[in-house]
Design an enzyme around this catalytic site. Structure first.
Site, PDB file in Angstrom:
ATOM      1  N   ASP A 156      19.351  69.678  47.131  1.00  0.00           N
ATOM      2  CA  ASP A 156      20.562  70.380  47.552  1.00  0.00           C
ATOM      3  C   ASP A 156      21.306  69.498  48.547  1.00  0.00           C
ATOM      4  OD1 ASP A 156      21.493  73.378  47.032  1.00  0.00           O
ATOM      5  OD2 ASP A 156      22.204  72.777  49.013  1.00  0.00           O
TER       6      ASP A 156
ATOM      7  N   CYS B  51      26.665  81.411  37.766  1.00  0.00           N
ATOM      8  CA  CYS B  51      26.800  82.863  37.915  1.00  0.00           C
ATOM      9  C   CYS B  51      28.279  83.217  37.819  1.00  0.00           C
ATOM     10  CB  CYS B  51      26.181  83.363  39.216  1.00  0.00           C
ATOM     11  SG  CYS B  51      26.788  82.568  40.717  1.00  0.00           S
TER      12      CYS B  51
END
Length: 450
Positions: free
Chosen positions: A284, A383
Site C-alpha cells: 500500500d 467497489c
C-alpha cells in the site's frame, strides 16, 4: 443527555462534517465522515453509548438525504447550515410538527440556541412548502432526476449504462442502511463454530448466500466488543468483498501479492484460504493503513504475510517482475458501490475524482501485470459500479497486454471453490445492493498466457 443536548451535539457534528468533508475549503483533503465522527466522539468521552447511537443516527440520516434536504432548503431560499439541516431533518425526516421542532431549540446549558428570526422564518416557509406538496416524505414532482434518485449528476450516465431500467431500484437500495457482514477466520474456526460463538454472546447470524465464509447480521451491532472478534474468530467484511478474495483462488503454497491492501481485509481472507502456507505480500502507499493491517493480521493468527510500503522511486515491482502466482488489485475507486455504507462519499466525490482515479487504475493495472508469472492470475476489482472504472479498464488493459486473457467467470468461480452460479454480468463478477443485498463490487480474473 437530554433530547436538546443530543440535538446540540448532532449540530456540532454536522458542522464538523461540513468543515472537513463537504465544504469547498475542505478540498483537496476531504476526510471520510466516519473518521471525523470517531474523532468527534473521542474528544467527548462523556457522551455515552446510547446517546452516541442516537446522535449518530440523526446525523447519518441527514447525510444520507443531504441532496434532497438541500433541494428543499433551496426551494425556500435557505442555505444549508448545520442548524437548518438539523431542523429540516426533524421536520422532513423524523416527521415532527413545526411547533415540536421549534421547541427542540430551547437554549440554555448544553442545548441548541433558539432559532433566530431569519432561521424561524425559513423553517416556517419550509413547513408550508412541504405541506403544500402533500406533507409526506421527501420527494416532490419538481425535483430534478438526480435529486429524486438521490444521486449526484456526475454518476448518472455511468449508473444508467450499468442498470438501465433497474436504475431507480438500485438507487433506492443504495440509500438504505447496510447489514453487517462478517467473515469466519478459517485459520481459527469454521463458519458454523463462529456462528455458535456469536450466538452464545447474543448475536444471531445467518450464513451468506455466496461466500462460504460469511455470516450476516441484519443490522449493525458492536461485534468488535465480542470475544469472537477479540480472539480473531471473525472479521467484519461485506460479502461482496469476500467474493473478491475467493476469486483470487489463493491456494496453500502460492506466492500472492495484494497490491492495494489498505488495512488488510482481503489479505486476511487470502491468508485463511492459503492455510498460512505460501507467502503474501501486502502492499500500500499508506504506512498508517499498513500498520493497521499488522494488528489485524496478528489477531487473526496470520504468519505468512509481509508488508511493503510503496514510495516514490520504488524499484520493488521491477525486482519482482513475473514472480507471483496471484496478484490482487482492489483498486482505489469512487466507491459508488459502498454508498449505502458510506453515504458521505456521494457528497465529497466528484467528476474530477473519477478522472483522476481512472488514470490511477490504468497505472496500477499495468504495474500489476508485470508481477504475474506466466500462467498466473491477476484479479482486478473495485467497489465501484461505474463501467469506466470496471470493464472499460479491463478491456483497455487487455488491449495493451495481449499476453493476458479474460478467464470466464464460471470457470474462475469453480476453480476457486465457489458453489452454484456466481453473481455476474457476463464474464465479470458484479454485485449490487438491490439485486444481491451486498455492496456493489466488480471483479475480473485475467490469466497470463504461459
Amino acid at each position: 443527555m437530554t433530547p436538546a443536548a443530543r440535538l446540540a451535539a448532532a449540530i456540532d457534528l454536522l458542522a464538523a462534517l461540513e468543515a472537513q468533508c463537504f465544504a469547498a475549503s475542505a478540498a483537496p483533503r476531504r476526510r471520510p465522515a466516519d473518521a471525523v465522527a470517531t474523532e468527534f466522539f473521542r474528544a467527548r468521552r462523556y457522551i455515552g453509548g446510547g446517546d452516541r447511537r442516537e446522535i449518530g443516527e440523526r446525523v447519518w440520516g441527514v447525510v444520507r438525504q443531504r441532496l434532497r434536504l438541500d433541494w428543499w432548503l433551496a426551494r425556500v431560499g435557505a442555505r444549508p447550515s448545520p442548524r437548518l439541516l438539523a431542523a429540516a431533518g426533524l421536520l422532513l425526516l423524523e416527521g415532527l410538527a413545526l411547533p415540536e421542532v421549534l421547541r427542540a431549540f430551547p437554549g440554555g446549558q448544553y442545548a441548541a440556541e433558539p432559532l433566530n428570526p431569519p432561521e424561524e422564518r425559513l423553517l416556517r416557509a419550509l413547513a408550508a412548502a412541504h405541506a403544500e406538496a402533500g406533507g409526506s416524505g421527501l420527494l416532490h414532482p419538481a425535483m430534478p432526476e438526480t435529486v429524486r434518485l438521490n444521486l449526484p449528476d456526475w454518476v448518472l450516465p455511468g449508473l444508467r449504462a450499468r442498470f438501465g431500467d433497474r436504475l431507480e431500484e438500485e438507487a433506492a437500495a443504495m440509500e438504505q442502511p447496510a447489514p453487517l457482514d462478517l467473515r469466519a477466520n478459517l485459520l481459527k474456526t469454521t463458519r458454523e463454530a463462529a456462528a455458535a460463538a456469536l450466538a452464545a454472546e447474543g448475536f444471531e447470524t445467518l450464513p451468506t448466500r455466496w461466500s462460504p465464509w460469511g455470516l450476516r447480521l441484519p443490522a449493525r451491532r458492536p461485534v468488535t466488543a465480542t470475544t469472537a472478534f477479540t480472539e480473531g474468530l471473525i472479521e467484519v467484511q461485506d460479502e461482496g468483498s469476500q467474493l473478491i478474495a475467493l476469486l483470487a483462488d489463493a491456494r496453500p503454497g502460492l506466492r500472492v501479492a495484494d497490491l492495494c491492501a489498505g488495512a488488510g481485509g482481503k489479505t486476511l481472507a487470502l491468508a485463511a484460504s492459503m492455510r498460512n502456507k505460501g507467502r503474501i505480500t501486502a502492499c500500500d502507499v499508506s504506512a498508517v493503513r499498513l500498520e493497521g493491517a499488522v494488528r489485524r493480521l496478528r489477531r487473526a493468527g496470520v504468519d505468512n504475510a509481509e508488508r511493503h510500503l510503496f514510495a516514490a522511486g520504488d524499484r520493488w515491482a521491477k525486482r519482482r517482475a513475473g514472480q507471483f502466482d496471484r496478484v490482487l488489485v482492489d483498486a482505489p475507486c469512487t466507491g459508488t458501490g459502498t454508498w449505502r455504507r458510506n453515504p458521505d462519499a456521494r457528497l465529497r466525490t466528484g467528476s474530477a475524482d473519477l478522472r483522476e482515479l481512472v488514470a490511477k487504475q490504468h497505472e496500477i493495472l499495468d504495474s500489476a501485470g508485470e508481477l504475474v508469472r506466466p500462467g498466473g492470475k491477476l484479479v482486478y476489482a473495485t467497489c465501484s459500479l461505474l463501467p469506466e472504472e470496471d470493464e472499460e479498464q479491463v478491456n483497455a488493459f487487455l488491449g495493451r497486454r495481449p499476453d493476458f486473457a479474460l478467464l470466464p467467470l464460471a470457470e474462475a468461480w469453480r476453480a476457486a471453490g465457489g458453489e452454484g452460479a456466481p453473481p455476474a454480468e457476463g464474464d465479470h463478477l458484479l454485485t449490487s445492493p438491490a439485486r444481491h443485498g451486498t455492496d456493489g463490487f466488480f471483479a475480473a480474473v485475467l490469466q497470463r498466457k504461459a
